[in-house]
Design a protein around this motif. Sequence first.
Motif, PDB file in Angstrom:
ATOM      1  N   VAL A 208       0.862  -1.188   0.000  1.00 41.50           N
ATOM      2  CA  VAL A 208       0.000   0.000   0.000  1.00 41.50           C
ATOM      3  C   VAL A 208       0.900   1.241   0.000  1.00 41.50           C
ATOM      4  CG1 VAL A 208      -1.860   1.252   1.154  1.00 41.50           C
ATOM      5  CG2 VAL A 208      -1.758  -1.261   1.290  1.00 41.50           C
ATOM      6  N   VAL A 209       0.971   1.907  -1.138  1.00 39.66           N
ATOM      7  CA  VAL A 209       1.872   3.048  -1.307  1.00 39.66           C
ATOM      8  C   VAL A 209       1.063   4.279  -1.701  1.00 39.66           C
ATOM      9  CG1 VAL A 209       3.789   3.995  -2.659  1.00 39.66           C
ATOM     10  CG2 VAL A 209       3.833   1.596  -1.958  1.00 39.66           C
ATOM     11  N   VAL A 210       1.304   5.394  -1.026  1.00 43.95           N
ATOM     12  CA  VAL A 210       0.669   6.656  -1.378  1.00 43.95           C
ATOM     13  C   VAL A 210       1.712   7.524  -2.077  1.00 43.95           C
ATOM     14  CG1 VAL A 210       1.094   7.590   0.953  1.00 43.95           C
ATOM     15  CG2 VAL A 210      -0.610   8.656  -0.527  1.00 43.95           C
ATOM     16  N   ARG A 211       1.301   8.131  -3.212  1.00 33.93           N
ATOM     17  CA  ARG A 211       2.221   8.932  -4.029  1.00 33.93           C
ATOM     18  C   ARG A 211       1.597  10.278  -4.349  1.00 33.93           C
ATOM     19  NH1 ARG A 211       3.647   4.169  -8.444  1.00 33.93           N
ATOM     20  NH2 ARG A 211       4.799   2.809  -6.994  1.00 33.93           N
ATOM     21  N   ARG A 212       2.364  11.320  -4.123  1.00 37.97           N
ATOM     22  CA  ARG A 212       1.877  12.664  -4.428  1.00 37.97           C
ATOM     23  C   ARG A 212       1.894  12.896  -5.939  1.00 37.97           C
ATOM     24  NH1 ARG A 212       3.635  18.019  -5.113  1.00 37.97           N
ATOM     25  NH2 ARG A 212       5.826  17.399  -5.054  1.00 37.97           N
ATOM     26  N   THR A 213       0.794  13.440  -6.448  1.00 33.70           N
ATOM     27  CA  THR A 213       0.692  13.765  -7.871  1.00 33.70           C
ATOM     28  C   THR A 213       0.593  15.269  -8.112  1.00 33.70           C
ATOM     29  OG1 THR A 213      -1.732  13.666  -7.856  1.00 33.70           O
ATOM     30  CG2 THR A 213      -0.547  11.610  -8.309  1.00 33.70           C
ATOM     31  N   GLY A 214       0.038  16.002  -7.129  1.00 33.54           N
ATOM     32  CA  GLY A 214      -0.259  17.410  -7.365  1.00 33.54           C
ATOM     33  C   GLY A 214      -1.394  17.559  -8.359  1.00 33.54           C
ATOM     34  N   GLY A 215      -1.596  18.785  -8.829  1.00 35.41           N
ATOM     35  CA  GLY A 215      -2.628  19.056  -9.832  1.00 35.41           C
ATOM     36  C   GLY A 215      -3.916  19.538  -9.210  1.00 35.41           C
ATOM     37  N   HIS A 216      -4.734  18.610  -8.796  1.00 36.21           N
ATOM     38  CA  HIS A 216      -6.032  18.973  -8.209  1.00 36.21           C
ATOM     39  C   HIS A 216      -5.832  19.920  -7.025  1.00 36.21           C
ATOM     40  CE1 HIS A 216     -10.313  18.329  -7.440  1.00 36.21           C
ATOM     41  NE2 HIS A 216     -10.025  18.176  -6.160  1.00 36.21           N
ATOM     42  N   THR A 217      -4.937  19.548  -6.137  1.00 34.22           N
ATOM     43  CA  THR A 217      -4.371  20.423  -5.112  1.00 34.22           C
ATOM     44  C   THR A 217      -2.867  20.156  -5.126  1.00 34.22           C
ATOM     45  OG1 THR A 217      -4.574  18.789  -3.335  1.00 34.22           O
ATOM     46  CG2 THR A 217      -6.441  20.297  -3.638  1.00 34.22           C
ATOM     47  N   ALA A 260      -3.579  19.549 -13.370  1.00 29.44           N
ATOM     48  CA  ALA A 260      -4.489  18.435 -13.104  1.00 29.44           C
ATOM     49  C   ALA A 260      -4.768  17.646 -14.383  1.00 29.44           C
ATOM     50  CB  ALA A 260      -5.792  18.949 -12.502  1.00 29.44           C
ATOM     51  N   ALA A 261      -4.963  18.347 -15.496  1.00 30.72           N
ATOM     52  CA  ALA A 261      -5.215  17.664 -16.772  1.00 30.72           C
ATOM     53  C   ALA A 261      -3.997  16.859 -17.210  1.00 30.72           C
ATOM     54  CB  ALA A 261      -5.592  18.686 -17.843  1.00 30.72           C
ATOM     55  N   ARG A 262      -2.804  17.431 -17.031  1.00 26.03           N
ATOM     56  CA  ARG A 262      -1.588  16.700 -17.420  1.00 26.03           C
ATOM     57  C   ARG A 262      -1.421  15.436 -16.585  1.00 26.03           C
ATOM     58  NH1 ARG A 262       0.439  22.103 -18.166  1.00 26.03           N
ATOM     59  NH2 ARG A 262       1.077  22.233 -15.970  1.00 26.03           N
ATOM     60  N   VAL A 263      -1.627  15.565 -15.282  1.00 23.01           N
ATOM     61  CA  VAL A 263      -1.477  14.408 -14.392  1.00 23.01           C
ATOM     62  C   VAL A 263      -2.544  13.360 -14.702  1.00 23.01           C
ATOM     63  CG1 VAL A 263      -1.557  13.644 -11.995  1.00 23.01           C
ATOM     64  CG2 VAL A 263      -0.381  15.759 -12.580  1.00 23.01           C
ATOM     65  N   ARG A 264      -3.759  13.806 -14.980  1.00 22.69           N
ATOM     66  CA  ARG A 264      -4.870  12.898 -15.300  1.00 22.69           C
ATOM     67  C   ARG A 264      -4.527  12.057 -16.538  1.00 22.69           C
ATOM     68  NH1 ARG A 264      -8.691  15.950 -13.990  1.00 22.69           N
ATOM     69  NH2 ARG A 264      -8.689  17.338 -15.791  1.00 22.69           N
ATOM     70  N   VAL A 265      -4.074  12.720 -17.586  1.00 22.44           N
ATOM     71  CA  VAL A 265      -3.738  12.008 -18.822  1.00 22.44           C
ATOM     72  C   VAL A 265      -2.594  11.026 -18.581  1.00 22.44           C
ATOM     73  CG1 VAL A 265      -2.778  12.282 -21.132  1.00 22.44           C
ATOM     74  CG2 VAL A 265      -4.619  13.789 -20.357  1.00 22.44           C
ATOM     75  N   ARG A 266      -1.582  11.462 -17.847  1.00 16.92           N
ATOM     76  CA  ARG A 266      -0.428  10.592 -17.583  1.00 16.92           C
ATOM     77  C   ARG A 266      -0.850   9.347 -16.807  1.00 16.92           C
ATOM     78  NH1 ARG A 266       2.780  14.461 -16.168  1.00 16.92           N
ATOM     79  NH2 ARG A 266       2.536  14.349 -13.906  1.00 16.92           N
ATOM     80  N   LEU A 267      -1.682   9.530 -15.773  1.00 11.62           N
ATOM     81  CA  LEU A 267      -2.118   8.382 -14.988  1.00 11.62           C
ATOM     82  C   LEU A 267      -2.985   7.443 -15.816  1.00 11.62           C
ATOM     83  CD1 LEU A 267      -2.407   6.899 -12.250  1.00 11.62           C
ATOM     84  CD2 LEU A 267      -4.462   8.281 -11.852  1.00 11.62           C
ATOM     85  N   MET A 268      -3.932   7.978 -16.590  1.00  7.00           N
ATOM     86  CA  MET A 268      -4.828   7.099 -17.343  1.00  7.00           C
ATOM     87  C   MET A 268      -4.087   6.357 -18.444  1.00  7.00           C
ATOM     88  SD  MET A 268      -8.673   8.647 -17.302  1.00  7.00           S
ATOM     89  CE  MET A 268      -8.453  10.177 -18.169  1.00  7.00           C
ATOM     90  N   ARG A 269      -3.094   6.991 -19.046  1.00  6.31           N
ATOM     91  CA  ARG A 269      -2.295   6.264 -20.039  1.00  6.31           C
ATOM     92  C   ARG A 269      -1.528   5.111 -19.382  1.00  6.31           C
ATOM     93  NH1 ARG A 269      -2.498   7.887 -24.996  1.00  6.31           N
ATOM     94  NH2 ARG A 269      -3.127  10.022 -25.520  1.00  6.31           N
ATOM     95  N   GLU A 270      -1.017   5.344 -18.187  1.00  7.77           N
ATOM     96  CA  GLU A 270      -0.313   4.280 -17.470  1.00  7.77           C
ATOM     97  C   GLU A 270      -1.265   3.139 -17.127  1.00  7.77           C
ATOM     98  OE1 GLU A 270       1.855   3.453 -13.168  1.00  7.77           O
ATOM     99  OE2 GLU A 270       1.479   5.529 -13.799  1.00  7.77           O
ATOM    100  N   LEU A 271      -2.448   3.464 -16.611  1.00  6.83           N
ATOM    101  CA  LEU A 271      -3.401   2.425 -16.229  1.00  6.83           C
ATOM    102  C   LEU A 271      -3.896   1.649 -17.447  1.00  6.83           C
ATOM    103  CD1 LEU A 271      -5.516   4.300 -13.517  1.00  6.83           C
ATOM    104  CD2 LEU A 271      -3.539   2.808 -13.194  1.00  6.83           C
ATOM    105  N   ALA A 272      -4.064   2.340 -18.572  1.00 10.42           N
ATOM    106  CA  ALA A 272      -4.479   1.645 -19.788  1.00 10.42           C
ATOM    107  C   ALA A 272      -3.391   0.692 -20.265  1.00 10.42           C
ATOM    108  CB  ALA A 272      -4.817   2.661 -20.874  1.00 10.42           C
TER     109      ALA A 272
END
Length: 307
Positions: A208-217, A260-272
């Motif tokens: 269980v790892v928590v990672r800071r992304t920033g963006g939203h806050t 937030a948009a940049r982080v969102r795209v990066r995360l969803m591309r990774e999950l896909a």
Amino acid sequence: MNTNMNLNDISARPRPDELVPSRYALKIGKIDVLVVSDGILPIPAPTIAYNIDPAVRTAWLEDEFLSPETLEWPLNVAVVRSGEQTILVDAGLGADPALHLPRAGQLIHRLEAAGIDLASVTDVVLTHMHMDHIGGLLIDGVKDRLNPDLRIHVAAAEIKFWESPDFSRVSMPQGFPDALRRAAKRFVNEYRSQLRPFEDEHEVAPGVVVRRTGGHTPGHSVVRLASGGDRLTFAGDLVFQVGFDHPDWHNGFEHDPEEAARVRVRLMRELAANREPLVATHLPFPSVCHVAVDGDAFRCVPAVWDY
């Protein structure tokens, strides 16, 4: 993903007075996960995207069979059990009487209905400190029922931000900025001694790892689970329902919408790419889904419920 679970640990039966399920259990390797609904937060529909033509936004909402006036925003929280630790990921809305939101703030009684004693929670992980993620711990009497050794994990950047929060780039409904300021200030005052700030990444429990992304806050974080080859990401407020079709649309609660948009795209591309399941705070309950790439955007592929 193995979704079989020992229900002697976490009951899957709804409360007698609830006609629909409000919690959903799954297993990530040896890690038990329970997604719990904190209820519904109605917000003005324009909040989901304020940087586009209103007619385009209305058309998207109607295509999704959603109201162009009011969006019923789901609120999802997770309970994670890894080893000897019971971890609450976010804490729901709680109750701010100034906002009149009676359909939200259901977490505490739904934890009780699931047989989860508040005193058994060893850790809380906060994706960020907006009111709908910390408010459940501010309900009268809740703190007294918690383990006195409770550890609350939150990014140091998030705590710093709420010392003097910047709301200059948000587009929130009336009353919310003041309510968020009040909640964050009160939360830090009441739980300061239990806060365990981290910089960029922290292992809360095995797998269980928590990672800071920033963006939203500035201190927004995601929780990544990994065990026995299985994976799951709790994405907090990085991913909204509209974010699959239009990841560049700005949500009114984002303090840095471009990031937030940049982080969102990066995360969803990774999950896909790695086919990792996703859970997010404001996706329709229980929100367990996969992400598929669809040209320059994405598709939400809901997981099949395991009854």
